[in-house]
Design a protein around this motif. Structure first.
Motif, PDB file in Angstrom:
ATOM      1  N   LEU A  50      51.040  41.024  41.816  1.00 35.98           N
ATOM      2  CA  LEU A  50      49.885  41.678  41.204  1.00 35.98           C
ATOM      3  C   LEU A  50      48.624  41.436  42.039  1.00 35.98           C
ATOM      4  CD1 LEU A  50      50.559  40.732  37.470  1.00 35.98           C
ATOM      5  CD2 LEU A  50      51.161  42.858  38.655  1.00 35.98           C
ATOM      6  N   PRO A  51      47.570  42.239  41.804  1.00 37.78           N
ATOM      7  CA  PRO A  51      46.291  41.990  42.482  1.00 37.78           C
ATOM      8  C   PRO A  51      45.831  40.556  42.280  1.00 37.78           C
ATOM      9  CG  PRO A  51      46.239  44.117  41.396  1.00 37.78           C
ATOM     10  CD  PRO A  51      47.520  43.467  40.976  1.00 37.78           C
ATOM     11  N   VAL A  52      45.249  39.993  43.319  1.00 36.22           N
ATOM     12  CA  VAL A  52      44.851  38.578  43.349  1.00 36.22           C
ATOM     13  C   VAL A  52      43.356  38.457  43.100  1.00 36.22           C
ATOM     14  CG1 VAL A  52      44.680  36.564  44.869  1.00 36.22           C
ATOM     15  CG2 VAL A  52      46.721  38.001  44.922  1.00 36.22           C
ATOM     16  N   SER A  53      42.953  37.414  42.387  1.00 37.77           N
ATOM     17  CA  SER A  53      41.526  37.106  42.251  1.00 37.77           C
ATOM     18  C   SER A  53      41.175  35.978  43.217  1.00 37.77           C
ATOM     19  CB  SER A  53      41.177  36.700  40.814  1.00 37.77           C
ATOM     20  OG  SER A  53      41.740  35.439  40.491  1.00 37.77           O
ATOM     21  N   VAL A  54      40.002  36.086  43.838  1.00 41.22           N
ATOM     22  CA  VAL A  54      39.538  35.075  44.788  1.00 41.22           C
ATOM     23  C   VAL A  54      38.129  34.641  44.398  1.00 41.22           C
ATOM     24  CG1 VAL A  54      40.963  35.915  46.688  1.00 41.22           C
ATOM     25  CG2 VAL A  54      38.677  36.848  46.381  1.00 41.22           C
TER      26      VAL A  54
END
Length: 217
Positions: free
Chosen positions: A58-62
Motif C-alpha cells: 500500500l502507499p507509504v507514509s513518511v
C-alpha cells in the motif's frame, strides 16, 4: 540647463548584474537525482519456488521533515541541511513504496498487484508501512517504521510490528547515504518477508525489533 546623472543608476546596474551572475551560478550547478530502488541485477534473490500468493504494498507514509524533493541531512547539532543539488527522482513516499515492493518481490518470489491485476479471489498479503524516521546523517542512515502484514483470501495471521534499522554508509557524499538507505529498506523488507512466511526474523546487522502484536480482526 545642467543635467546631472542620478547617482543611484550605477548602483542599480551593479546590483542587477550581481543578481544575474548569482542566478547564472545557481543555474549552472549540476543537479543529481537518486532512487531508493536497487538497480536490476545488483540484488540477489533467494532461491525458491514462485509464491502461491501476491503482495499488495500500500502507499507509504513518511515523516514531513524528510518528505522533500531534496535530500535532507541531519547534523550532529540537531539542525537539518537541505542538499538542493541532490534530489529524489520521485516523491519520497513513492520511492520508499517502490523499494519495499521490489525487495519483497525478490524475497518472496511474489508479484505485486500493481504489476499484474489479480482476480477478486486471489490470495494476497497486504503490506502497510508508516515510516516514523527516515534519517540521513553524516556516515549513516536510520529507518524506523511501523508496519502491518495481513492475509487476504488465504490462511495466516496478521501482524503489526515496529522495526528500527541503523545502516552505516560505506563512503562519503550523498550517493553513499542513499545506498545506506537502500540497504536499510532491503533489511526491513527481509523482516516483513519473514513475518509473511510465519517466522520471526532475528535482530542483528543493525536491525532491531521494537515489538510485534497480532492484528485484531
Amino acid at each position: 540647463m545642467n543635467m546631472t546623472p542620478m547617482p543611484f543608476f550605477p548602483r542599480i546596474a551593479t546590483s542587477a548584474l550581481a543578481l544575474a551572475a548569482a542566478l547564472a551560478g545557481c543555474a549552472s550547478a549540476p543537479v543529481h537525482y537518486y532512487t531508493l530502488s536497487v538497480p536490476a541485477g545488483t540484488a540477489s534473490a533467494p532461491a525458491g519456488a514462485q509464491a502461491a500468493y501476491m503482495i499488495d504494498v500500500l502507499p507509504v507514509s513518511v515523516p514531513t521533515p524528510a518528505d522533500q524533493p531534496q535530500l535532507m541531512v541531519r547534523n550532529g547539532d540537531g539542525s537539518v541541511s537541505a542538499l538542493y543539488s541532490e534530489r529524489w527522482t520521485a516523491p519520497l513516499a513513492d520511492e520508499v513504496r517502490g523499494a519495499l515492493s521490489d525487495a519483497l518481490q525478490r524475497e518472496l518470489g511474489a508479484l505485486d498487484v500493481r504489476v499484474v491485476k489479480p482476480a477478486s479471489s486471489a490470495a494476497v498479503w497486504r503490506v502497510q508501512t508508516d515510516v516514523q524516521r527516515f534519517d540521513l546523517s553524516p556516515g549513516a542512515a536510520q529507518l524506523d517504521a511501523t508496519w502491518r502484514v495481513r492475509p487476504v483470501n488465504l490462511k495466516g495471521s496478521g501482524l503489526i510490528c515496529r522495526t528500527v534499522v541503523d545502516e552505516p554508509a560505506s563512503g562519503q557524499g550523498a550517493s553513499a547515504l542513499v545506498a545506506a538507505q537502500q540497504r536499510a529498506l532491503s533489511k526491513l523488507a527481509g523482516v516483513m518477508a519473514s513475518a509473511i512466511r510465519g517466522r520471526q526474523a532475528p535482530d542483528g546487522e543493525g536491525v532491531r525489533s521494537v515489538g510485534c502484536a497480532p492484528l485484531k480482526e
